[in-house]
Design an enzyme around this catalytic site. Sequence first.
Site, PDB file in Angstrom:
ATOM      1  N   SER A   1       0.849  -1.192   0.000  1.00 58.90           N
ATOM      2  CA  SER A   1       0.000   0.000   0.000  1.00 58.90           C
ATOM      3  C   SER A   1       0.881   1.237   0.000  1.00 58.90           C
ATOM      4  O   SER A   1       1.997   1.223   0.547  1.00 58.90           O
ATOM      5  CB  SER A   1      -0.895   0.015   1.249  1.00 58.90           C
ATOM      6  OG  SER A   1      -1.560   1.262   1.396  1.00 58.90           O
TER       7      SER A   1
ATOM      8  N   TYR B   1      -1.486   0.070  10.007  1.00 61.16           N
ATOM      9  CA  TYR B   1      -1.707  -0.670   8.764  1.00 61.16           C
ATOM     10  C   TYR B   1      -0.571  -0.363   7.793  1.00 61.16           C
ATOM     11  O   TYR B   1       0.024  -1.263   7.186  1.00 61.16           O
ATOM     12  CB  TYR B   1      -3.049  -0.267   8.167  1.00 61.16           C
ATOM     13  CG  TYR B   1      -3.308  -0.769   6.772  1.00 61.16           C
ATOM     14  CD1 TYR B   1      -3.753  -2.069   6.554  1.00 61.16           C
ATOM     15  CD2 TYR B   1      -3.143   0.066   5.663  1.00 61.16           C
ATOM     16  CE1 TYR B   1      -4.009  -2.527   5.262  1.00 61.16           C
ATOM     17  CE2 TYR B   1      -3.401  -0.381   4.383  1.00 61.16           C
ATOM     18  CZ  TYR B   1      -3.838  -1.678   4.182  1.00 61.16           C
ATOM     19  OH  TYR B   1      -4.089  -2.122   2.908  1.00 61.16           O
TER      20      TYR B   1
ATOM     21  N   LYS C   1       2.414  -2.726   6.027  1.00 58.17           N
ATOM     22  CA  LYS C   1       2.634  -2.780   4.583  1.00 58.17           C
ATOM     23  C   LYS C   1       4.081  -2.414   4.235  1.00 58.17           C
ATOM     24  O   LYS C   1       4.644  -2.917   3.246  1.00 58.17           O
ATOM     25  CB  LYS C   1       1.649  -1.854   3.868  1.00 58.17           C
ATOM     26  CG  LYS C   1       0.201  -2.340   3.942  1.00 58.17           C
ATOM     27  CD  LYS C   1       0.028  -3.726   3.330  1.00 58.17           C
ATOM     28  CE  LYS C   1      -1.428  -4.119   3.198  1.00 58.17           C
ATOM     29  NZ  LYS C   1      -1.601  -5.432   2.523  1.00 58.17           N
TER      30      LYS C   1
END
Length: 252
Positions: A143, A156, A160
Amino acid sequence: MDTRLDNKVAIVTGASRGIGLGIAERLVAEGAKVVITARRQDALDEAVASLGGPEYALAVAGRSDDIDHQTETVKRAMDAFGSVDLLVNNTGINPVYGPMVELDLDAARKIVEVNCLAALSWVQQAHNAWMGGHGGSVVNISSVAGIQPAPGIGFYGATKAMLAHLTAQLAVELGPDLRVNAVAPAVVKTQFATALYEGREDEVIAAYPLKRLGVPQDIGSAVAFLLSDDAAWITGQTIVVDGGLTLTAGAE
Protein backbone atom coordinates in the site's frame (compact mmCIF):
# COMPACT_ATOMS: atom_id res chain seq x y z
CA MET A 1 -6.74 -10.97 -24.35
CA ASP A 2 -3.09 -11.98 -24.30
CA THR A 3 -2.54 -15.49 -22.90
CA ARG A 4 0.88 -14.81 -21.38
CA LEU A 5 -0.12 -16.81 -18.28
CA ASP A 6 -1.32 -19.84 -20.23
CA ASN A 7 -0.82 -23.15 -18.35
CA LYS A 8 0.02 -21.33 -15.12
CA VAL A 9 -1.75 -21.95 -11.81
CA ALA A 10 -2.19 -19.10 -9.35
CA ILE A 11 -3.31 -18.86 -5.75
CA VAL A 12 -4.91 -15.50 -4.92
CA THR A 13 -5.80 -14.84 -1.30
CA GLY A 14 -8.69 -12.61 -0.28
CA ALA A 15 -10.25 -12.96 -3.71
CA SER A 16 -14.00 -13.25 -3.22
CA ARG A 17 -14.45 -9.56 -4.05
CA GLY A 18 -12.62 -6.27 -4.50
CA ILE A 19 -8.97 -6.13 -5.50
CA GLY A 20 -8.47 -9.88 -5.08
CA LEU A 21 -11.33 -10.76 -7.41
CA GLY A 22 -10.14 -8.14 -9.90
CA ILE A 23 -6.72 -9.79 -9.90
CA ALA A 24 -8.22 -13.26 -10.32
CA GLU A 25 -10.34 -12.05 -13.24
CA ARG A 26 -7.29 -10.67 -15.02
CA LEU A 27 -5.24 -13.82 -14.44
CA VAL A 28 -8.00 -16.03 -15.84
CA ALA A 29 -8.36 -13.70 -18.82
CA GLU A 30 -4.64 -14.16 -19.48
CA GLY A 31 -4.85 -17.95 -19.45
CA ALA A 32 -4.20 -18.95 -15.83
CA LYS A 33 -6.16 -21.27 -13.61
CA VAL A 34 -6.82 -19.70 -10.21
CA VAL A 35 -7.37 -20.97 -6.70
CA ILE A 36 -9.06 -18.26 -4.65
CA THR A 37 -9.40 -17.97 -0.89
CA ALA A 38 -11.50 -15.91 1.52
CA ARG A 39 -13.51 -16.44 4.68
CA ARG A 40 -17.01 -17.04 3.25
CA GLN A 41 -17.73 -20.04 1.05
CA ASP A 42 -20.89 -18.50 -0.43
CA ALA A 43 -19.03 -15.42 -1.61
CA LEU A 44 -16.26 -17.61 -3.02
CA ASP A 45 -18.78 -19.76 -4.88
CA GLU A 46 -20.20 -16.64 -6.52
CA ALA A 47 -16.69 -15.55 -7.46
CA VAL A 48 -15.90 -18.94 -9.03
CA ALA A 49 -19.06 -18.68 -11.13
CA SER A 50 -18.07 -15.19 -12.30
CA LEU A 51 -14.61 -16.52 -13.24
CA GLY A 52 -16.07 -19.14 -15.55
CA GLY A 53 -16.69 -22.08 -13.22
CA PRO A 54 -14.56 -24.97 -11.95
CA GLU A 55 -12.68 -25.38 -15.21
CA TYR A 56 -10.97 -22.08 -14.46
CA ALA A 57 -11.24 -21.52 -10.72
CA LEU A 58 -11.32 -23.38 -7.42
CA ALA A 59 -12.39 -21.88 -4.08
CA VAL A 60 -11.06 -22.83 -0.64
CA ALA A 61 -12.63 -21.05 2.33
CA GLY A 62 -10.64 -20.25 5.46
CA ARG A 63 -8.60 -17.67 7.34
CA SER A 64 -5.56 -16.47 5.47
CA ASP A 65 -3.37 -16.66 8.59
CA ASP A 66 -4.41 -20.24 9.41
CA ILE A 67 -1.55 -22.61 8.56
CA ASP A 68 -3.90 -25.56 8.12
CA HIS A 69 -5.95 -23.54 5.62
CA GLN A 70 -2.81 -22.62 3.71
CA THR A 71 -1.69 -26.25 3.58
CA GLU A 72 -5.12 -27.41 2.40
CA THR A 73 -5.28 -24.70 -0.27
CA VAL A 74 -1.89 -25.55 -1.73
CA LYS A 75 -2.69 -29.27 -1.69
CA ARG A 76 -6.02 -28.72 -3.44
CA ALA A 77 -4.34 -26.53 -6.04
CA MET A 78 -1.82 -29.26 -6.73
CA ASP A 79 -4.50 -31.96 -6.85
CA ALA A 80 -6.82 -29.98 -9.13
CA PHE A 81 -4.40 -28.25 -11.49
CA GLY A 82 -1.01 -29.90 -10.97
CA SER A 83 1.17 -26.95 -9.92
CA VAL A 84 1.39 -23.67 -8.00
CA ASP A 85 3.29 -21.36 -10.33
CA LEU A 86 2.00 -18.02 -9.12
CA LEU A 87 1.02 -16.60 -5.73
CA VAL A 88 -0.72 -13.32 -4.92
CA ASN A 89 -0.82 -12.35 -1.25
CA ASN A 90 -3.74 -9.96 -1.35
CA THR A 91 -5.39 -10.49 2.05
CA GLY A 92 -5.02 -7.55 4.41
CA ILE A 93 -6.91 -6.27 7.43
CA ASN A 94 -7.21 -2.95 9.23
CA PRO A 95 -9.69 -3.29 12.10
CA VAL A 96 -8.63 -0.05 13.81
CA TYR A 97 -8.62 3.63 12.85
CA GLY A 98 -6.97 6.47 14.69
CA PRO A 99 -3.62 7.66 16.05
CA MET A 100 -1.04 5.02 16.87
CA VAL A 101 -0.60 6.36 20.40
CA GLU A 102 -4.11 5.01 21.07
CA LEU A 103 -3.61 1.73 19.19
CA ASP A 104 -4.89 -1.45 20.82
CA LEU A 105 -1.84 -3.70 20.86
CA ASP A 106 -3.82 -6.92 20.56
CA ALA A 107 -5.34 -5.54 17.36
CA ALA A 108 -1.86 -4.55 16.23
CA ARG A 109 -0.58 -8.09 16.72
CA LYS A 110 -3.45 -9.46 14.64
CA ILE A 111 -2.71 -6.99 11.84
CA VAL A 112 0.91 -8.15 11.76
CA GLU A 113 -0.18 -11.80 11.72
CA VAL A 114 -2.48 -11.34 8.73
CA ASN A 115 -0.70 -8.64 6.73
CA CYS A 116 2.88 -9.86 7.15
CA LEU A 117 3.41 -13.26 8.73
CA ALA A 118 0.62 -14.92 6.77
CA ALA A 119 2.08 -13.62 3.51
CA LEU A 120 5.46 -15.09 4.45
CA SER A 121 3.86 -18.39 5.39
CA TRP A 122 2.00 -18.59 2.05
CA VAL A 123 5.33 -18.16 0.27
CA GLN A 124 6.85 -20.92 2.40
CA GLN A 125 3.97 -23.26 1.60
CA ALA A 126 4.07 -22.58 -2.16
CA HIS A 127 7.85 -22.87 -2.18
CA ASN A 128 7.80 -26.23 -0.40
CA ALA A 129 5.03 -27.66 -2.59
CA TRP A 130 6.20 -26.53 -6.04
CA MET A 131 8.06 -23.29 -6.54
CA GLY A 132 11.25 -24.42 -4.83
CA GLY A 133 11.83 -27.03 -7.49
CA HIS A 134 10.15 -25.43 -10.49
CA GLY A 135 10.36 -21.67 -10.05
CA GLY A 136 7.51 -19.21 -10.03
CA SER A 137 6.44 -15.67 -9.29
CA VAL A 138 4.94 -14.00 -6.23
CA VAL A 139 3.23 -10.63 -5.89
CA ASN A 140 2.41 -9.15 -2.49
CA ILE A 141 -0.19 -6.40 -2.22
CA SER A 142 1.32 -3.58 -0.19
CA SER A 143 0.00 0.00 0.00
CA VAL A 144 1.10 3.59 -0.44
CA ALA A 145 0.38 3.81 3.30
CA GLY A 146 3.58 1.80 3.67
CA ILE A 147 5.54 4.44 1.75
CA GLN A 148 4.36 7.66 3.39
CA PRO A 149 2.43 8.49 6.58
CA ALA A 150 -1.32 7.94 6.34
CA PRO A 151 -3.37 9.58 9.10
CA GLY A 152 -5.72 7.15 10.83
CA ILE A 153 -4.21 4.00 9.33
CA GLY A 154 -0.64 4.40 10.48
CA PHE A 155 -0.11 0.90 11.83
CA TYR A 156 -1.71 -0.67 8.76
CA GLY A 157 0.88 1.30 6.79
CA ALA A 158 3.64 0.06 9.06
CA THR A 159 2.70 -3.55 8.30
CA LYS A 160 2.63 -2.78 4.58
CA ALA A 161 6.12 -1.29 4.85
CA MET A 162 7.20 -4.53 6.51
CA LEU A 163 5.58 -6.48 3.68
CA ALA A 164 7.55 -4.46 1.12
CA HIS A 165 10.77 -5.28 2.98
CA LEU A 166 9.82 -8.96 3.15
CA THR A 167 9.31 -8.79 -0.60
CA ALA A 168 12.84 -7.51 -1.18
CA GLN A 169 14.39 -9.99 1.25
CA LEU A 170 12.59 -12.96 -0.31
CA ALA A 171 13.60 -11.82 -3.79
CA VAL A 172 17.26 -11.93 -2.76
CA GLU A 173 16.93 -15.30 -1.03
CA LEU A 174 14.79 -17.08 -3.62
CA GLY A 175 16.29 -15.91 -6.90
CA PRO A 176 17.08 -16.68 -9.64
CA ASP A 177 14.21 -19.05 -10.33
CA LEU A 178 11.57 -17.44 -8.13
CA ARG A 179 10.73 -13.75 -8.47
CA VAL A 180 9.02 -11.78 -5.68
CA ASN A 181 7.53 -8.31 -6.18
CA ALA A 182 4.87 -6.10 -4.63
CA VAL A 183 2.23 -3.63 -5.77
CA ALA A 184 1.41 -0.61 -3.60
CA PRO A 185 -2.00 0.86 -4.48
CA ALA A 186 -3.48 4.11 -3.29
CA VAL A 187 -7.22 4.17 -2.58
CA VAL A 188 -9.08 1.64 -4.72
CA LYS A 189 -12.87 1.71 -4.85
CA THR A 190 -13.74 -1.41 -2.87
CA GLN A 191 -15.82 -2.23 0.18
CA PHE A 192 -12.60 -2.46 2.21
CA ALA A 193 -11.69 1.17 1.46
CA THR A 194 -15.07 2.91 1.62
CA ALA A 195 -14.21 4.74 4.87
CA LEU A 196 -11.40 6.50 3.02
CA TYR A 197 -13.57 8.11 0.34
CA GLU A 198 -17.31 7.53 0.86
CA GLY A 199 -19.26 10.77 0.84
CA ARG A 200 -16.22 12.86 -0.10
CA GLU A 201 -14.85 11.31 -3.26
CA ASP A 202 -14.47 14.62 -5.11
CA GLU A 203 -12.40 15.97 -2.23
CA VAL A 204 -10.21 12.85 -2.12
CA ILE A 205 -9.50 12.68 -5.85
CA ALA A 206 -8.41 16.32 -5.90
CA ALA A 207 -5.00 15.15 -4.64
CA TYR A 208 -4.63 12.64 -7.49
CA PRO A 209 -3.04 13.91 -10.72
CA LEU A 210 -5.20 11.45 -12.67
CA LYS A 211 -8.31 12.76 -10.86
CA ARG A 212 -9.88 9.44 -10.04
CA LEU A 213 -9.58 6.64 -7.54
CA GLY A 214 -8.34 3.24 -8.54
CA VAL A 215 -10.53 0.30 -9.50
CA PRO A 216 -9.67 -3.38 -9.01
CA GLN A 217 -8.81 -3.76 -12.69
CA ASP A 218 -6.00 -1.22 -12.30
CA ILE A 219 -4.34 -3.46 -9.75
CA GLY A 220 -5.12 -6.65 -11.67
CA SER A 221 -3.26 -5.42 -14.75
CA ALA A 222 -0.16 -4.48 -12.73
CA VAL A 223 -0.15 -7.82 -10.92
CA ALA A 224 -0.56 -9.79 -14.15
CA PHE A 225 2.42 -7.97 -15.64
CA LEU A 226 4.65 -8.71 -12.64
CA LEU A 227 3.65 -12.37 -12.61
CA SER A 228 4.33 -12.80 -16.31
CA ASP A 229 7.55 -13.29 -18.24
CA ASP A 230 7.18 -9.69 -19.44
CA ALA A 231 8.63 -8.83 -16.01
CA ALA A 232 11.33 -11.51 -16.16
CA TRP A 233 14.09 -9.08 -15.09
CA ILE A 234 12.12 -7.47 -12.25
CA THR A 235 12.33 -8.79 -8.69
CA GLY A 236 12.29 -7.34 -5.20
CA GLN A 237 10.44 -4.22 -6.32
CA THR A 238 7.39 -2.48 -4.92
CA ILE A 239 5.54 -0.94 -7.86
CA VAL A 240 3.41 2.05 -6.88
CA VAL A 241 0.01 2.11 -8.61
CA ASP A 242 -1.58 5.26 -7.26
CA GLY A 243 -2.86 7.60 -9.96
CA GLY A 244 0.08 9.85 -9.12
CA LEU A 245 -0.97 10.44 -5.50
CA THR A 246 2.50 10.09 -3.99
CA LEU A 247 3.80 12.77 -6.36
CA THR A 248 1.64 15.52 -4.93
CA ALA A 249 2.64 17.80 -2.08
CA GLY A 250 0.77 17.11 1.14
CA ALA A 251 -0.72 13.87 -0.18
CA GLU A 252 -2.46 11.64 2.32
